[in-house]
Write a protein that holds these residues in place. Structure first.
Motif, PDB file in Angstrom:
ATOM      1  N   UNK A 227      44.271 -42.871  10.516  1.00 43.26           N
ATOM      2  CA  UNK A 227      45.268 -43.077   9.578  1.00 43.26           C
ATOM      3  C   UNK A 227      46.628 -42.093  10.332  1.00 43.26           C
ATOM      4  N   UNK A 228      46.710 -42.048  11.674  1.00 43.29           N
ATOM      5  CA  UNK A 228      48.221 -41.943  12.164  1.00 43.29           C
ATOM      6  C   UNK A 228      48.614 -40.144  12.646  1.00 43.29           C
ATOM      7  N   UNK A 229      47.257 -39.652  12.749  1.00 45.32           N
ATOM      8  CA  UNK A 229      47.260 -38.334  13.063  1.00 45.32           C
ATOM      9  C   UNK A 229      47.763 -38.059  14.174  1.00 45.32           C
ATOM     10  N   UNK A 230      49.197 -37.912  14.972  1.00 46.25           N
ATOM     11  CA  UNK A 230      49.097 -38.086  16.364  1.00 46.25           C
ATOM     12  C   UNK A 230      49.336 -36.817  17.072  1.00 46.25           C
ATOM     13  N   UNK A 231      48.652 -35.311  16.166  1.00 45.84           N
ATOM     14  CA  UNK A 231      48.140 -34.396  16.888  1.00 45.84           C
ATOM     15  C   UNK A 231      47.216 -34.307  15.834  1.00 45.84           C
ATOM     16  N   UNK A 232      46.344 -32.794  16.209  1.00 45.92           N
ATOM     17  CA  UNK A 232      45.160 -32.866  15.327  1.00 45.92           C
ATOM     18  C   UNK A 232      44.923 -30.607  15.643  1.00 45.92           C
ATOM     19  N   UNK A 233      45.224 -29.900  14.226  1.00 44.42           N
ATOM     20  CA  UNK A 233      44.814 -29.044  14.202  1.00 44.42           C
ATOM     21  C   UNK A 233      43.895 -27.773  12.989  1.00 44.42           C
ATOM     22  N   UNK A 234      42.552 -27.974  14.744  1.00 45.36           N
ATOM     23  CA  UNK A 234      41.176 -27.722  13.543  1.00 45.36           C
ATOM     24  C   UNK A 234      41.024 -26.803  13.285  1.00 45.36           C
ATOM     25  N   UNK A 235      40.785 -26.200  12.291  1.00 48.67           N
ATOM     26  CA  UNK A 235      40.898 -24.521  10.958  1.00 48.67           C
ATOM     27  C   UNK A 235      39.304 -24.476  11.155  1.00 48.67           C
ATOM     28  N   UNK A 236      38.441 -23.582  12.027  1.00 45.18           N
ATOM     29  CA  UNK A 236      37.481 -23.392  11.659  1.00 45.18           C
ATOM     30  C   UNK A 236      37.395 -21.637  11.023  1.00 45.18           C
ATOM     31  N   UNK A 252      35.943 -37.184  20.724  1.00 42.69           N
ATOM     32  CA  UNK A 252      37.069 -38.287  21.730  1.00 42.69           C
ATOM     33  C   UNK A 252      38.118 -38.267  21.615  1.00 42.69           C
ATOM     34  N   UNK A 253      38.360 -37.213  20.366  1.00 43.34           N
ATOM     35  CA  UNK A 253      40.574 -36.867  20.189  1.00 43.34           C
ATOM     36  C   UNK A 253      40.636 -35.115  21.137  1.00 43.34           C
ATOM     37  N   UNK A 254      39.970 -35.344  21.315  1.00 48.43           N
ATOM     38  CA  UNK A 254      39.870 -33.804  22.026  1.00 48.43           C
ATOM     39  C   UNK A 254      41.839 -33.328  22.619  1.00 48.43           C
ATOM     40  N   UNK A 255      41.950 -34.524  23.686  1.00 46.41           N
ATOM     41  CA  UNK A 255      43.064 -34.799  24.119  1.00 46.41           C
ATOM     42  C   UNK A 255      44.478 -34.409  22.610  1.00 46.41           C
ATOM     43  N   UNK A 256      44.348 -34.605  21.672  1.00 49.36           N
ATOM     44  CA  UNK A 256      44.905 -34.534  20.977  1.00 49.36           C
ATOM     45  C   UNK A 256      45.255 -33.651  19.469  1.00 49.36           C
ATOM     46  N   UNK A 257      43.824 -32.744  20.461  1.00 52.32           N
ATOM     47  CA  UNK A 257      44.043 -31.390  19.206  1.00 52.32           C
ATOM     48  C   UNK A 257      44.658 -30.638  19.887  1.00 52.32           C
ATOM     49  N   UNK A 258      46.485 -30.274  19.180  1.00 46.20           N
ATOM     50  CA  UNK A 258      47.511 -29.526  19.576  1.00 46.20           C
ATOM     51  C   UNK A 258      47.261 -27.404  19.520  1.00 46.20           C
TER      52      UNK A 258
END
Length: 392
Positions: A227-236, A252-258
C-alpha cells in the motif's frame, strides 16, 4: 538385581520430577499470568477512589479495565489519604459502567476509536490464518466532506509506515501508545496481532518469545509495502523487540526498514529470565536447565512448547548485525527487563543506537509517566530519518 531396578526406578522418578519442575519454570516464562484486580471504593463523574498500592499512586496516566466491559483512563493523583489507605485520581475518560473491581494497566487507549484518529480494521493473511490489525493514518479522524466544499486533491499517502509490535502477555492495544508520535511524524501506522495474543488465530497458550510469532508481523510489513510504504519503521514493545530482531534477519522487506524504535525492549531473554528468577529465589542451575530444555527439539514439547526456542539465537547481544538508526526508550526503574542490557546494547552501537532514559517507570510505562517527553523523544528522533532518503 532388585537393587538395580530400585535404583533405576528412583532415577526415573527423579527425572520425571525434574521435568515437571522445568515445565513449571518454562511456564512462568512463556504462559500468560493471572489478572490482578484492584477494588473500586468510590466513583464520581470526574474521579475514582482506589486503595493505595504501588501502582495506584504512580504519577501519569493509566488505564483501568473494568470487570466485564468498559475502560477508564485515569490521570493525576488528586488526593492521598494515608490514614484511610486510599487514593483519588482524576478520570480522563471512561466507557461503560465502572465495575466493583478494575485491572490496572498502561493501556490509556482501549482502541483507536478512543483516540480521535482516522483508523480502520482489517484482517492480515498470516501463516496461521487471518489476524486482525488496525491501520491508522495521519490527518485526523475520517469525516465526510461538506456538501458545499470545493473539490480538493487527496493528500499524498505517507510513504513511511510504522509497524507497532506489542509484547508478551498482552494485545495490540499496548502498542497504541506509540501511535500518537508516529502520526505527529506523518507516518501511517499498522498495529498487528499475532498468534497466541488472544486476537490472532489460536496456536496454544505458550509464547515462543518471537521465534514463531514474527511471520505474523511480516504480514503487516507485506500490507504496508503493498500500500505504498517506501520506508518502514518497526516499533517494538518489550517482546516486540525480539520479533523486530527476527524481522531484521528474515523479513523479505528488511532493506526497507529505515529505523527502529524499541520500548522497554527484551534484548536478551537469558538475562531477563535470570534476573526475575534471582528475585524469586530460584536456583541458577534450574533456570539454566529450563532454558536449555526450551531449545531441545523433543524436550521443548515436554515443557510446553510447540517448537524449540533458543534464547541465545534471539539475543541482540549475541548476534550483532548492521543496524538501521535505532531509538531505544527505557527506564532504570524497570523491574521486569533489566535496564543494564539496554545500556550495554547502546554502548556497543555508538552513533547508531540512541538511548533515551525516561523518568523512573515500571516495565513499558515510560509513556504513562510522561507522555509529552515520550512523544517528543520519538518525533525529534524521527526528524533525523528524513535525511536518510526513501527506499525505492
Amino acid at each position: 538385581m532388585t537393587i538395580v531396578w530400585w535404583v533405576l526406578g528412583v532415577l526415573v522418578v527423579l527425572a520425571a520430577a525434574f521435568l515437571l519442575v522445568l515445565r513449571k519454570v518454562v511456564g512462568k516464562i512463556v504462559l500468560p499470568g493471572g489478572d490482578r484486580w484492584t477494588p473500586v471504593l468510590e466513583t464520581t463523574d470526574d474521579s475514582i477512589q482506589l486503595p493505595i498500592t504501588d501502582d495506584t499512586v504512580r504519577p501519569g496516566e493509566y488505564g483501568l479495565w473494568h470487570d466485564g466491559t468498559g475502560h477508564t483512563t485515569v490521570g493525576p493523583v488528586l488526593e492521598v489519604d494515608e490514614a484511610a489507605g486510599t487514593v483519588r485520581r482524576a478520570v480522563v475518560r471512561t466507557s461503560g459502567d465502572v465495575s466493583a473491581r478494575v485491572r490496572w494497566s498502561g493501556h490509556v487507549h482501549p482502541d483507536p476509536a478512543a483516540m480521535d484518529v482516522d483508523w480502520a480494521e482489517l484482517d492480515l493473511p498470516t501463516p496461521v490464518g487471518p489476524a486482525p490489525a488496525w491501520v491508522i493514518r495521519p490527518g485526523g479522524p475520517a469525516a465526510a466532506p461538506a456538501a458545499a466544499a470545493p473539490a480538493a486533491a487527496a493528500p499524498a499517502p505517507a510513504t513511511t509506515w510504522a509497524v507497532h509490535v506489542h509484547g508478551i502477555r498482552t494485545t495490540r492495544v499496548t502498542a497504541l501508545r506509540t501511535v500518537p508520535a508516529a502520526l505527529e511524524a506523518g507516518w501511517t501506522s499498522i498495529v498487528p496481532s499475532f498468534r497466541g495474543d488472544g486476537e490472532a488465530p489460536w496456536q496454544g497458550r505458550a509464547s515462543h518469545l518471537g521465534a514463531r510469532e514474527w511471520p505474523d508481523v511480516e504480514a503487516a510489513l507485506d500490507h504496508a509495502v503493498a500500500n505504498g510504504a517506501g520506508r518502514l519503521v518497526v516499533v517494538g514493545w518489550s517482546m516486540g523487540a525480539t520479533i523486530t530482531h527476527e524481522l531484521l534477519a528474515r523479513s523479505a522487506h528488511r532493506d526497507r526498514i529505515a529505523g527502529l524504535v524499541l520500548v522497554s525492549p527484551a534484548l536478551d531473554w537469558e538475562t531477563t529470565v535470570r534476573s526475575q528468577a534471582g528475585r524469586a529465589g530460584l536456583p541458577g542451575f534450574v533456570v539454566g536447565a529450563a532454558l536449555r530444555a526450551m531449545a531441545l527439539p523433543l524436550v521443548c514439547r515436554v515443557v510446553g512448547l510447540r517448537s524449540p526456542v533458543d534464547v541465545r539465537a534471539l539475543s541482540w547481544l549475541h548476534a550483532p548485525r548492521n543496524l538501521p538508526p535505532t531509538l531505544l526508550i527505557h527506564s532504570s526503574g524497570d523491574t521486569t527487563v533489566p535496564f543494564a542490557v539496554s545500556q550495554e546494547f547502546a554502548d556497543a552501537h555508538p552513533g547508531t543506537v540512541t538511548l533515551a532514559v525516561s523518568e523512573p517507570a515500571e516495565h513499558a510505562w515510560e509513556r504513562n509517566v510522561d507522555a509529552v517527553w515520550f512523544d517528543t523523544t520519538i518525533t525529534t528522533w524521527a526528524r533525523s530519518l528524513e535525511h536518510t532518503g526513501t527506499v525505492e
